[in-house]
Design an enzyme around this catalytic site. Structure first.
Site, PDB file in Angstrom:
ATOM      1  CE  LYS A 172      10.613  11.805  16.509  1.00  0.00           C
ATOM      2  NZ  LYS A 172      10.629  11.555  15.047  1.00  0.00           N
TER       3      LYS A 172
ATOM      4  CE  LYS B   5      11.227  14.607   8.667  1.00  0.00           C
ATOM      5  NZ  LYS B   5      11.524  13.295   9.269  1.00  0.00           N
TER       6      LYS B   5
HETATM    7 MG    MG Z   1       8.716  11.346  11.238  1.00  0.00          MG
END
Ligand code: MG
Length: 356
Positions: free
Chosen positions: A150, A250
């Site tokens: 991240k 997702k």
């Molecule tokens: Mg992502």
């Protein structure tokens, strides 16, 4: 959680799992999970709002109805717009029931070809570069062959450079920005080319496809879309604009397993790389994500780690990584269910939403 996961939107230290149990009139039971995040910064559907929509608005639409799971698309079937996480929670429970009725695993029903998944792992933002590098090394030692780190403004170049310097050029490395950058950062993001990333994921706001397209034009590094893609129309628009060459699908964000399969077919026919992303699912959500990730058009490693990556204890039998692989459940339906001791635990709250 084993240790807090920090992303550009804050720190996640624990997670409330919201499960839905559906039963049919003839007694088949299906389980789904609502994985809407506690904060609202991710695609605008907070956990509280999503659970309320699921219980008050959507669950009554299922009650007493003949259902064909293949028709349950988020944009048309429900007669209500939005609430993708809530729709996914209920629809995935119906998939569990559907596959059990066919005496097949969800993987078989969806047409998945892989029986095991080679997962990737996500490394959150730490206090220091050294901590991030240490965690990357720990994950590699655990057997993960692909690491996604991240990043956010001010916590990017230095981190990526240190990981490459320490872990070498062979490591499959990705960077996920969770929409933390703006158009003014395109030059900076182009400089990531030197780190030989597999892709940079969602650098800009969900609705800023123009900047994604501009970065995709100017940078050698592939651009992956995540938060930008909630509907099939958004996916088609992004493909048309060439806003990215990789898509993170997702099922929760796109409103169901059916919608995720539809997107799989679209990206496959357009030659776009794709993979299945996770939203810190417990074993229930993870099981259906693994079944989905077994489809051949999901060409890149999914973010579906072993249960122990995130949780001190899971609510199903934990998913384990063996020799760098996680098995796709082969039992009927999603192949897992909540452990009885979890359902009877004092901290578990059970609410009957609808009863015939
Ligand atoms: Mg992502």
């Amino acid at each position: 959680m084993v240790n807090p996961l920090r992303t550009s939107d804050g720190s996640h230290e624990s997670r409330v799992a919201t499960l839905i149990e559906l039963s049919t009139t003839d007694g088949v039971i299906g389980w789904g999970e609502n994985v809407a995040p506690a904060g609202v910064s991710y695609v605008g559907e907070s956990s509280d709002e999503s659970v309320a929509a699921m219980c008050d608005l959507l669950a009554p639409l299922l009650a007493g109805r003949e259902i064909d799971v293949f028709e349950m698309m988020p944009e048309s079937w429900w007669g209500v717009s939005g609430h993708n996480f809530a729709k996914h929670a209920l629809e995935s429970a119906v998939w569990d029931i559907h596959a059990q009725r066919e005496s097949k695993s969800l993987r078989e029903v969806l047409g998945g070809t892989r029986t095991a998944i080679v997962p990737g792992v996500v490394v959150g933002i730490s206090d220091s570069v050294a901590e991030t590098v240490a965690e990357v090394q720990q994950r590699i030692a655990e057997g993960y062959g692909r690491v996604k780190v991240k990043i956010s403004p001010g916590r990017d170049v230095e981190v990526l450079r240190a990981i490459r310097a320490t872990c070498g050029d062979a490591l499959l490395l990705q960077a996920d920005a969770n929409a933390a950058y703006s158009k003014d950062d395109i030059e900076l993001l182009c400089s990531f080319d030197e780190f030989n990333l597999q892709f940079v994921e969602q650098p800009f706001a969900a609705d800023d496809l123009e900047s994604h397209a501009e970065l995709a034009r100017r940078s050698r590094t592939a651009v992956c879309l995540d938060e930008s893609i909630c509907t099939v129309d958004e996916l088609m628009g992004a493909i048309e604009m060439k806003a990215g060459s990789v898509v993170n699908v997702k099922p929760s964000r796109v409103g169901g397993i059916g919608a995720a399969v539809q997107m799989h077919h679209i990206v496959k026919s357009h030659g776009i790389d794709a993979w299945v992303g996770g939203m810190l699912e417990s074993g229930i959500g993870r099981a259906s994500c693994l079944a989905l990730a077994s489809l051949s058009g999901f060409t890149m490693t999914p973010d579906l780690s072993a249960s122990s990556r995130y949780f001190a204890s899971d609510i199903t039998v934990p998913f384990e990584m063996v020799n760098g692989e996680i098995q796709v459940p082969e039992g009927p339906g999603i192949g897992v269910q909540p452990l009885p001791e979890v359902l009877s635990a004092p901290e578990t709250r059970i609410q009957t939403v609808f009863e015939r």
